[in-house]
Design a protein around this motif. Structure first.
Motif, PDB file in Angstrom:
ATOM      1  N   SER A 161      44.149  32.024  31.221  1.00  0.00           N
ATOM      2  CA  SER A 161      43.156  33.098  31.273  1.00  0.00           C
ATOM      3  C   SER A 161      43.287  33.882  32.571  1.00  0.00           C
ATOM      4  O   SER A 161      43.919  33.428  33.538  1.00  0.00           O
ATOM      5  N   MET A 162      42.654  35.051  32.610  1.00  0.00           N
ATOM      6  CA  MET A 162      42.676  35.866  33.826  1.00  0.00           C
ATOM      7  C   MET A 162      42.031  35.108  34.982  1.00  0.00           C
ATOM      8  O   MET A 162      42.513  35.176  36.127  1.00  0.00           O
ATOM      9  N   ARG A 163      40.968  34.361  34.683  1.00  0.00           N
ATOM     10  CA  ARG A 163      40.297  33.589  35.715  1.00  0.00           C
ATOM     11  C   ARG A 163      41.238  32.518  36.276  1.00  0.00           C
ATOM     12  O   ARG A 163      41.294  32.285  37.493  1.00  0.00           O
ATOM     13  N   GLN A 164      41.987  31.867  35.408  1.00  0.00           N
ATOM     14  CA  GLN A 164      42.932  30.835  35.867  1.00  0.00           C
ATOM     15  C   GLN A 164      44.059  31.447  36.697  1.00  0.00           C
ATOM     16  O   GLN A 164      44.455  30.886  37.719  1.00  0.00           O
ATOM     17  N   VAL A 214      39.409  39.981  35.638  1.00  0.00           N
ATOM     18  CA  VAL A 214      38.391  38.934  35.575  1.00  0.00           C
ATOM     19  C   VAL A 214      37.007  39.560  35.406  1.00  0.00           C
ATOM     20  O   VAL A 214      36.154  39.037  34.674  1.00  0.00           O
ATOM     21  N   GLU A 215      36.775  40.676  36.070  1.00  0.00           N
ATOM     22  CA  GLU A 215      35.493  41.369  35.925  1.00  0.00           C
ATOM     23  C   GLU A 215      35.275  41.828  34.481  1.00  0.00           C
ATOM     24  O   GLU A 215      34.166  41.747  33.947  1.00  0.00           O
ATOM     25  N   PRO A 247      37.225  37.802  31.704  1.00  0.00           N
ATOM     26  CA  PRO A 247      37.699  36.603  32.422  1.00  0.00           C
ATOM     27  C   PRO A 247      38.408  35.596  31.536  1.00  0.00           C
ATOM     28  O   PRO A 247      39.246  34.832  32.018  1.00  0.00           O
ATOM     29  N   HIS A 248      38.115  35.592  30.231  1.00  0.00           N
ATOM     30  CA  HIS A 248      38.697  34.589  29.342  1.00  0.00           C
ATOM     31  C   HIS A 248      39.860  35.140  28.515  1.00  0.00           C
ATOM     32  O   HIS A 248      40.370  34.442  27.639  1.00  0.00           O
ATOM     33  N   LEU A 273      44.134  41.303  38.968  1.00  0.00           N
ATOM     34  CA  LEU A 273      43.491  40.132  38.369  1.00  0.00           C
ATOM     35  C   LEU A 273      41.983  40.138  38.620  1.00  0.00           C
ATOM     36  O   LEU A 273      41.203  39.752  37.741  1.00  0.00           O
ATOM     37  N   LYS A 274      41.546  40.561  39.809  1.00  0.00           N
ATOM     38  CA  LYS A 274      40.109  40.619  40.085  1.00  0.00           C
ATOM     39  C   LYS A 274      39.414  41.580  39.116  1.00  0.00           C
ATOM     40  O   LYS A 274      38.322  41.287  38.611  1.00  0.00           O
ATOM     41  N   LEU A 326      43.987  34.185  38.483  1.00  0.00           N
ATOM     42  CA  LEU A 326      43.473  34.603  39.787  1.00  0.00           C
ATOM     43  C   LEU A 326      43.271  33.388  40.691  1.00  0.00           C
ATOM     44  O   LEU A 326      43.625  33.426  41.881  1.00  0.00           O
ATOM     45  N   SER A 376      36.209  48.748  35.193  1.00  0.00           N
ATOM     46  CA  SER A 376      35.931  47.808  36.279  1.00  0.00           C
ATOM     47  C   SER A 376      35.421  48.559  37.506  1.00  0.00           C
ATOM     48  O   SER A 376      35.456  49.795  37.576  1.00  0.00           O
TER      49      SER A 376
END
Length: 274
Positions: A261-264, A247-248, A251-252, A243-244, A266, A156
């Motif tokens: 998910s990681m996106r959720q 997500v990078e 994300p899913h 988490l950022k 965050l 990342s």
């Protein structure tokens, strides 16, 4: 998963606790199962997508005879490492090493050990807030990449973050990587702790300053709760910088406990702590 099997491969080698076993040698028998996708080889006849079982049998014989080990557990472990290193196609290895001439004065057919190892994908969090922070992360990444049992898949961006945990100290530089390894979770943890020590980390204050910090965040969907390792990492959902980065990279990817998910995760954290 497709499987290649080699059954009852006999090798004369020199392993055992007793001096006579290492001097005179004895017969060992190997049963091997390799899991890998054979679709491409079957459809295209591309030999690079397959494993030549004759060559593999010869390699197993050479590897078995190369050293003299006290334990057949050690022999099996080394053979599995060689297989994964030389055959990147392989996803899982199951190996049984039989010792039919074991020095036991009782009627038995054989003694054996069976080891299984699978490739796993893991997310590792890296952090530092002492000295040359970028150089610290570079050094840690190099040591991780130099390990033959690890392949770094993704890295990342690096994030400058405020200290977490209430101890007054310098800001951190953080990063997350995704790697693939055939080590067990415990062996991976031990490897990362050794890298921390090699780079000069000293553990003095909990949540305090650190030269380098290497945390296992996830290993696939595995759930572990032991005195030495908890997975998923218990603070993933509380750390926006982690988490950022996740997500990078993915994300899913789904947290196996929270089932989000990681996106959720965050989005929820940013909503609750704007």
């Amino acid at each position: 998963m497709d499987q290649l099997r080699i059954k009852d491969l006999e090798v004369y080698a020199y392993h055992g606790l007793f001096g006579a076993e290492k001097e005179l040698g004895q017969r060992f028998v190997l049963d091997l199962i390799l899991d890998y996708d054979m679709t491409r080889a079957a459809q295209t006849k591309d030999l690079s997508a397959s494993i030549h079982y004759g060559e593999l049998a010869e390699q197993l014989t050479r590897w078995c005879q190369a050293e003299k080990e006290d334990l057949i557990e050690t022999l099996a472990y080394h053979l599995i490492n060689q297989i994964f290193f030389h055959y990147p196609l392989v996803e899982k290895v199951s190996l049984e090493v039989k010792k039919p001439w074991a020095p036991i004065p009782l009627p038995l057919d054989t003694c054996s050990v069976k080891l299984e190892r699978s490739k796993r994908k893991a997310f590792i969090g890296l952090g530092t807030n002492q000295g040359d922070k970028a150089a610290n992360l570079d050094a840690a990444l190099k040591k991780i990449a130099d390990n033959q049992k690890i392949q770094i898949l993704k890295t990342s961006s690096r994030l400058k973050t405020e200290p977490w945990g209430g101890v007054e100290q310098e800001d951190f530089l953080n990063q997350v990587i995704q790697l693939e390894t055939w080590m067990t979770p415990e062996e991976l943890l031990e490897t990362l702790l050794t890298i921390e020590l090699d780079l000069g980390r000293v553990r003095e204050i909990k949540w305090g300053p650190r030269l380098i910090d290497l945390d296992i965040l996830y290993i696939g969907q595995e759930l572990i709760d032991s005195p030495d390792l908890i997975l998923p990492h218990p603070y993933v959902a509380e750390r926006d910088f982690v988490l950022k980065s996740l997500v990078e990279l993915a994300p899913h990817f789904i947290d196996p406990v929270k089932r989000k998910s990681m996106r959720q995760l965050l989005a929820e954290l940013e909503k609750n702590h704007p």
